[in-house]
Every structure is written in structure tokens, then in C-alpha cells.
Design a protein around this motif. Sequence first.
Motif, PDB file in Angstrom:
ATOM      1  N   TYR A 121      17.026 -33.452   5.117  1.00  0.00           N
ATOM      2  CA  TYR A 121      16.560 -33.949   3.821  1.00  0.00           C
ATOM      3  C   TYR A 121      15.446 -33.057   3.272  1.00  0.00           C
ATOM      4  O   TYR A 121      15.407 -32.764   2.082  1.00  0.00           O
ATOM      5  CB  TYR A 121      16.063 -35.398   3.958  1.00  0.00           C
ATOM      6  CG  TYR A 121      15.289 -35.894   2.764  1.00  0.00           C
ATOM      7  CD1 TYR A 121      15.943 -36.257   1.596  1.00  0.00           C
ATOM      8  CD2 TYR A 121      13.898 -35.990   2.800  1.00  0.00           C
ATOM      9  CE1 TYR A 121      15.233 -36.711   0.492  1.00  0.00           C
ATOM     10  CE2 TYR A 121      13.186 -36.436   1.703  1.00  0.00           C
ATOM     11  CZ  TYR A 121      13.853 -36.791   0.550  1.00  0.00           C
ATOM     12  OH  TYR A 121      13.154 -37.225  -0.539  1.00  0.00           O
ATOM     13  N   MET A 122      14.575 -32.614   4.154  1.00  0.00           N
ATOM     14  CA  MET A 122      13.451 -31.793   3.707  1.00  0.00           C
ATOM     15  C   MET A 122      13.900 -30.447   3.144  1.00  0.00           C
ATOM     16  O   MET A 122      13.325 -29.966   2.173  1.00  0.00           O
ATOM     17  CB  MET A 122      12.446 -31.586   4.844  1.00  0.00           C
ATOM     18  CG  MET A 122      11.605 -32.806   5.101  1.00  0.00           C
ATOM     19  SD  MET A 122      10.504 -32.749   6.538  1.00  0.00           S
ATOM     20  CE  MET A 122      10.061 -31.078   6.758  1.00  0.00           C
ATOM     21  N   THR A 127      18.204 -32.181  -2.461  1.00  0.00           N
ATOM     22  CA  THR A 127      17.183 -33.228  -2.338  1.00  0.00           C
ATOM     23  C   THR A 127      15.770 -32.688  -2.492  1.00  0.00           C
ATOM     24  O   THR A 127      14.898 -33.382  -2.990  1.00  0.00           O
ATOM     25  CB  THR A 127      17.280 -33.928  -0.969  1.00  0.00           C
ATOM     26  OG1 THR A 127      17.077 -32.965   0.066  1.00  0.00           O
ATOM     27  CG2 THR A 127      18.610 -34.628  -0.809  1.00  0.00           C
ATOM     28  N   GLY A 129      13.535 -32.467  -0.395  1.00  0.00           N
ATOM     29  CA  GLY A 129      12.699 -33.506   0.192  1.00  0.00           C
ATOM     30  C   GLY A 129      11.312 -33.048   0.568  1.00  0.00           C
ATOM     31  O   GLY A 129      10.348 -33.802   0.428  1.00  0.00           O
ATOM     32  N   LYS A 132       9.139 -33.243  -2.420  1.00  0.00           N
ATOM     33  CA  LYS A 132       8.827 -34.638  -2.750  1.00  0.00           C
ATOM     34  C   LYS A 132       7.783 -35.200  -1.788  1.00  0.00           C
ATOM     35  O   LYS A 132       6.821 -35.846  -2.215  1.00  0.00           O
ATOM     36  CB  LYS A 132      10.092 -35.493  -2.707  1.00  0.00           C
ATOM     37  CG  LYS A 132      11.086 -35.164  -3.803  1.00  0.00           C
ATOM     38  CD  LYS A 132      12.374 -35.935  -3.640  1.00  0.00           C
ATOM     39  CE  LYS A 132      13.381 -35.511  -4.697  1.00  0.00           C
ATOM     40  NZ  LYS A 132      14.704 -36.080  -4.460  1.00  0.00           N
TER      41      LYS A 132
END
Length: 165
Positions: A121-122, A127, A129, A132
Motif C-alpha cells: 500500500y505504501m 495508492t 500510501g 498519505k
Amino acid sequence: MDQLKQKISELSQELEKIPMVKLVSQKVGVEAGLIAIGIMSFLFFLVFFGLGASLIVHVVGILYPAYMSFKAIESPAEDDDTMWLTYWVVFAVYNFADRFIDYLFFWVPCYFLVKLIVLVYMFFPQTKGAIKIYRMVFRPIFKVYEAQIDQALNFAAEEARKKVN
């Protein structure tokens, strides 16, 4: 079904930009996207059942981002540099915290799978991520304590200089 085929085709086109992947795909006679999905499924299976999970999580969380960081450094664009630098900042804090968390949760079922999902996700481009997480968690904390951290680092550097001289 057509959407799935289209996604696999798009993945294959991206992966075939890597000469080694293109060569393997041609030798085997299978689309690069299908090979990648097969490898990811196999790794998912291994991580799910805890077979070499720690090694797989580290390979995925370190080697792929390291290679992509190299690619970002070599590219003229700056947005990919920011993406990967942000990933490494978040990864460093995550990895440090994981040293303590690991002692508490290594026995939890699917713990390594959760770690793997977080790392993917990172760095996953869709994404972003890490960006974020950095903006929501780390940036506000670093901004609040930036002066104290700088002061501590300067003090430590000065003490190290004194010891060396």
C-alpha cells in the motif's frame, strides 16, 4: 472478464519494459502480467501460511522500492523522487516501530500478511500510501518537534566531533 483481460494486458505492457521480464515472458510463452500474478499469488500463499514470510516481506518492502528509487534518481522527473523519498521516510519509522511491535504480534495469524499489505500500500503507485501516511501522521509530528530534533542532532554531532578530535 474483459476488464480483467484488459488489466492483465496493461500490466504485461508495463512489465515488458523490463528486459529480463520480457525475455522470461517470451521464453515461457506466457504474458508477463500472468507470470507476475502467478508469482504474487505464490508469494501471498507463502506469506499467508508463514513460510519464509519475514524474508518475503523484507524483499518486497526493500528490494523493489530500492530499485524503483534508483529508477527515480535516474529519471529527469522530480515527482517520482518525492514519492520514493517519502516512502523511505515512512518505511524507516515503520521499520523502527516494527522492531517493538514484532515482539508483541508475530504470533498473530496473518501478521506478516498484514505487514506485506501495508508495505505494498505504501509504495503502490495508485495508492501512494506512503505520501498519505506521511502527510497525515509523520509530517505534523515532525513539524511540531523539528526544532528540538535539530537541536538534539546538532548536540550529538558536536559531541561526536569533540570525541574524534
